[in-house]
Write a protein that holds these residues in place. Structure first.
Motif, short mmCIF file in Angstrom:
data_model
loop_
_atom_site.label_atom_id
_atom_site.label_comp_id
_atom_site.label_asym_id
_atom_site.label_seq_id
_atom_site.Cartn_x
_atom_site.Cartn_y
_atom_site.Cartn_z
N TRP A 159 29.91 -77.84 9.40
CA TRP A 159 31.73 -77.07 9.58
C TRP A 159 31.97 -76.72 10.70
O TRP A 159 31.08 -76.29 11.55
CB TRP A 159 31.83 -76.02 8.41
CG TRP A 159 31.00 -74.79 8.51
CD1 TRP A 159 31.35 -73.48 9.14
CD2 TRP A 159 29.51 -74.58 8.09
NE1 TRP A 159 30.46 -72.56 9.03
CE2 TRP A 159 29.03 -73.28 8.49
CE3 TRP A 159 28.56 -75.54 7.73
CZ2 TRP A 159 27.66 -72.92 8.21
CZ3 TRP A 159 27.06 -75.06 7.54
CH2 TRP A 159 26.94 -73.62 7.71
N GLN A 168 34.45 -83.05 16.59
CA GLN A 168 33.80 -84.17 15.64
C GLN A 168 33.45 -85.42 16.43
O GLN A 168 32.43 -85.92 15.88
CB GLN A 168 35.37 -84.63 14.94
CG GLN A 168 35.70 -83.54 14.21
CD GLN A 168 37.03 -84.31 13.31
OE1 GLN A 168 37.98 -84.55 13.93
NE2 GLN A 168 37.08 -83.94 11.88
N TRP A 192 35.25 -86.14 6.85
CA TRP A 192 35.46 -84.69 7.09
C TRP A 192 36.43 -84.10 6.03
O TRP A 192 37.34 -85.07 5.63
CB TRP A 192 35.99 -84.51 8.24
CG TRP A 192 35.04 -84.72 9.44
CD1 TRP A 192 34.98 -85.78 10.40
CD2 TRP A 192 33.99 -83.55 10.03
NE1 TRP A 192 33.96 -85.62 11.40
CE2 TRP A 192 33.27 -84.33 10.91
CE3 TRP A 192 33.66 -82.47 9.69
CZ2 TRP A 192 32.25 -83.75 11.62
CZ3 TRP A 192 32.55 -81.88 10.16
CH2 TRP A 192 31.67 -82.33 11.31
N TYR A 193 36.35 -82.90 5.59
CA TYR A 193 37.24 -82.47 4.53
C TYR A 193 37.95 -81.24 5.17
O TYR A 193 37.43 -80.57 5.54
CB TYR A 193 36.49 -82.20 3.29
CG TYR A 193 36.02 -83.39 2.65
CD1 TYR A 193 36.54 -83.84 1.55
CD2 TYR A 193 34.72 -83.80 3.03
CE1 TYR A 193 36.08 -85.07 0.79
CE2 TYR A 193 34.34 -84.90 2.37
CZ TYR A 193 35.00 -85.62 1.23
OH TYR A 193 34.39 -86.73 0.64
N LYS A 194 39.25 -81.12 4.73
CA LYS A 194 40.20 -79.81 4.78
C LYS A 194 39.54 -78.61 4.01
O LYS A 194 38.90 -79.25 2.66
CB LYS A 194 41.30 -80.19 4.66
CG LYS A 194 42.07 -81.05 5.72
CD LYS A 194 43.40 -81.40 5.34
CE LYS A 194 44.07 -82.39 6.13
NZ LYS A 194 45.34 -83.01 5.96
N ARG A 204 36.81 -78.01 9.47
CA ARG A 204 36.63 -79.01 8.62
C ARG A 204 35.16 -78.63 8.22
O ARG A 204 34.44 -78.14 8.75
CB ARG A 204 36.59 -80.34 9.36
CG ARG A 204 37.87 -80.90 9.70
CD ARG A 204 38.78 -81.46 8.70
NE ARG A 204 39.99 -81.95 9.09
CZ ARG A 204 41.18 -81.44 9.30
NH1 ARG A 204 41.13 -80.17 9.23
NH2 ARG A 204 42.04 -82.11 9.62
N THR A 252 31.49 -80.75 5.80
CA THR A 252 31.28 -81.95 5.49
C THR A 252 29.81 -82.04 4.95
O THR A 252 29.09 -81.00 5.70
CB THR A 252 31.24 -83.27 6.37
OG1 THR A 252 30.96 -84.67 5.66
CG2 THR A 252 30.54 -83.28 7.54
#
Length: 154
Positions: free
Chosen positions: A123, A136, A91-93, A108, A110
């Motif tokens: 997202w 998540q 996951w990305y900020k 987040r 991805t």
């Protein structure tokens, strides 16, 4: 002639109902106790699934597509590890150009390559970090049928 028009209209309605029933089945099934339901928008080559809370707040969004979304996800923004449809992910900020906006800590994004010509862009717009963790975990339980992707190779 009126009978022919009526039969044609009835067949069109039946076909529309069948198509609508098939399209609602394209988003992964959500657990009944999640309190979420999908709003779906199916296009020719992609499907957008938007999971909303009972009060209508969108919290989990997914685009299923046969094309690589080609998103540049900056390694320095990596956050948690996870999985979706059996595939590992990070996951990305969100990158807001260096701006620290309220609520970013619970959002987040991805992209997951599922197989050849099958991608999921996911997202999360959680209200807080607790809800983020729950969403998540939820994504890890979603089952994605291979026929879910419009236009994908099966």
């Amino acid at each position: 002639m009126k009978t022919a028009c009526f039969v044609s209209a009835a067949l069109l309605l039946a076909a529309s109902a069948t198509a609508a029933a098939q399209s609602t089945a394209q988003c992964p099934s959500l657990p009944s106790d999640s309190g979420l339901h999908w709003e779906q928008q199916a296009q020719t080559d992609f499907i957008v699934c938007k999971a909303t809370t009972e009060d209508g707040r969108p919290v989990l969004n997914m685009m299923l597509t046969p094309r690589d979304p080609d998103m540049l996800l900056n390694r320095s923004l990596r956050a948690e590890k996870g999985s979706f449809a059996g595939e590992s992910l990070h996951w990305y900020k969100l990158d807001m150009g260096g701006r620290d906006l309220p609520g970013l800590e619970s959002r987040r994004i991805t992209v997951v390559k599922l197989d050849k010509n099958r991608y999921a862009q996911i997202w999360i717009d959680a209200a807080d970090t607790g809800e983020l963790g729950n969403l998540q975990a939820l994504t890890q339980t979603l089952n994605l049928n291979p026929s879910t992707l419009a236009g994908g190779d099966h």
